[in-house]
Design a protein around this motif. Sequence first.
Motif, short mmCIF file in Angstrom:
data_model
loop_
_atom_site.label_atom_id
_atom_site.label_comp_id
_atom_site.label_asym_id
_atom_site.label_seq_id
_atom_site.Cartn_x
_atom_site.Cartn_y
_atom_site.Cartn_z
N VAL A 160 0.82 -1.45 -0.28
CA VAL A 160 -0.13 -0.01 -0.14
C VAL A 160 1.27 1.30 -0.12
O VAL A 160 0.86 2.24 -0.77
N VAL A 161 1.78 1.62 0.47
CA VAL A 161 2.95 2.10 1.05
C VAL A 161 3.37 2.44 -0.78
O VAL A 161 4.14 3.86 -0.63
N GLN A 162 4.27 1.92 -1.14
CA GLN A 162 4.73 1.67 -2.91
C GLN A 162 3.65 2.20 -3.49
O GLN A 162 4.17 3.15 -4.57
N GLY A 163 2.75 1.51 -3.44
CA GLY A 163 1.14 2.17 -4.61
C GLY A 163 1.11 3.57 -3.90
O GLY A 163 1.29 4.43 -5.17
N LEU A 164 1.36 3.81 -2.75
CA LEU A 164 0.80 5.54 -2.44
C LEU A 164 1.87 6.94 -2.91
O LEU A 164 2.01 7.60 -3.22
N TRP A 165 3.36 6.09 -2.75
CA TRP A 165 4.22 6.61 -3.04
C TRP A 165 4.23 6.72 -4.95
O TRP A 165 4.88 7.82 -5.29
N ASP A 166 3.68 6.56 -5.67
CA ASP A 166 3.13 6.56 -6.92
C ASP A 166 2.30 6.62 -7.55
O ASP A 166 2.01 6.74 -8.52
N ALA A 190 -5.28 7.62 -7.86
CA ALA A 190 -6.35 7.04 -6.42
C ALA A 190 -5.73 5.20 -7.26
O ALA A 190 -5.38 4.60 -7.56
N LEU A 191 -4.93 4.76 -5.36
CA LEU A 191 -4.89 3.57 -5.10
C LEU A 191 -5.79 2.70 -5.48
O LEU A 191 -6.12 1.88 -5.77
N ASN A 192 -6.91 2.87 -4.74
CA ASN A 192 -8.22 2.71 -4.51
C ASN A 192 -8.10 1.13 -4.01
O ASN A 192 -8.03 -0.78 -4.75
N HIS A 193 -7.11 0.52 -2.83
CA HIS A 193 -6.93 -0.71 -2.80
C HIS A 193 -7.86 -1.08 -2.02
O HIS A 193 -8.40 -0.44 -0.67
N ARG A 194 -8.22 -2.60 -1.60
CA ARG A 194 -8.59 -3.44 -0.81
C ARG A 194 -8.33 -4.10 -0.71
O ARG A 194 -8.23 -5.71 -1.62
N GLY A 195 -8.18 -4.71 1.28
CA GLY A 195 -6.86 -5.91 1.18
C GLY A 195 -7.68 -6.34 2.44
O GLY A 195 -8.23 -5.85 2.83
N PHE A 198 -6.36 -3.46 5.04
CA PHE A 198 -6.47 -2.24 4.33
C PHE A 198 -7.42 -1.73 3.84
O PHE A 198 -7.41 -3.13 2.74
N SER A 199 -7.93 -0.73 3.89
CA SER A 199 -8.38 -0.24 2.65
C SER A 199 -7.76 1.43 2.27
O SER A 199 -9.23 1.94 3.17
N VAL A 200 -7.67 1.72 1.18
CA VAL A 200 -6.90 3.26 1.13
C VAL A 200 -7.12 3.34 -0.39
O VAL A 200 -6.92 2.67 -1.03
#
Length: 451
Positions: A160-166, A190-195, A198-200
């Motif tokens: 998630v962190v690396q995705g946000l850095w991009d 937007a990352l729109n991560h669902r795991g 975490f949901s970010v």
Amino acid sequence: MAATTRRQLKLGAILAGAGTDFTQWRDPDLPGDASVDIGWYIENARLAEAAKFDLVFIVDSPFITPNTAPHFLNRLEPLTLLSALAVSTSRIGLVGTLTTTYWEPYNVARLFGSLDQISHGRAGWNVVTTGLEGAARNYNQQAHLDHAVRYRRAREFVDVVQGLWDSYEDDAFPRDKSTGVFLDKSKQHALNHRGEFFSVDGPLALARSPQGQPVIFQAGDSDAGRRLGAEIADATFAGVDDLESAQAYYRDLKSRAVALGRDPASITVMPGIAPILAETDEEALALGESRNEHQSIEKKLVELGRAFNYHDFSQYPLDGPFPDVSNLTLNSYKGRAERILRGVKAGGLSLREAAERYGASRFGFVGSPETVARQIENWFLNEAADGFNIRVTSPRDFHLFRTRVVPILQQRGLFRAEYETDTLRGHLGLPVPENRWTTQRKAPSSALDAA
């Protein structure tokens, strides 16, 4: 045919203030408040930079007891500290420890992304999962997460962190005053991560630095820790006791990386050591013995117990057999605890012998500058390490290492004489990772070109 780049030794300086053991704070040349004195950190970071070290390293832990070592009892928070060092230095890398167990990815992405911007691409994050169970109650939790869960959470956390850095492609900000276009909106993502944990959504309100993303360090030594390191790490802070165990760790980690399709050279293995130096080997050995004698058996038992979540070993007979701790969950520093238990079993150690071996300060390399340089060279050439993190507490030891050992390593062509790059990735020989959205954007046209 391209020239082969020669492998170069890497050096980090662990700025440990008043000391992570129980004795070095008494050094008359060390300020008693070094762990909270920003002037001490700035001075030593600049000394490390003058010696061309790759990085400074800040260790951390979110839980203490009255028996915790001096540095941890009263110390500065790593990101605040490293931000001050970022504007007090210009080339050296800046690596800080931060746990994935009791933080949120968005906060961590923002903190380390900001440090990376402030330092113009010199930031590194040491990913840990927190071993001490007492930390839970400092973060509004009653129970510490299980070891396996902590590592699954850590893996997703880093993703998630690396995705946000991009969040922004490198050319997302034209800042064209004539047209009034500040942002190319097609290059904000937007990352729109669902795991599982975490949901970010994102995006992170911060562009990438000259090195693309902060460097990822990792320090776990259990099987789960090594697996995580092989998956995510650009470098590891290895905890090893001798050459043979260091070689075994090195081979294991690199082979795990290969099995995952990674280039083993893309992970820099850097054990932590605390050299003791003197003009002769005999003097250095005597100095090491003297320091060890100043550490009481009571303190050694405390340090031994730390690997077992500060288990109280003082309740057992010192000269009796090592106590049966099979009832303990080893949900603390699991890799370290397992290594101790293997050593105890193999050597048939009593509690006193175990405390002397595993609870005493581990100084690492001891001898004259020539001897210590030879030991470093031996580990480096025989694939036990790609470099070393040198513990900085004793002003005398650090001075001798910088002024006597480093020049020998430079003369032998093992270590740089001058910086060749401005970023931590550059120092470690790592490429700048391309923004994932840029890679995706290029993919369709590349496929068409290939057709």
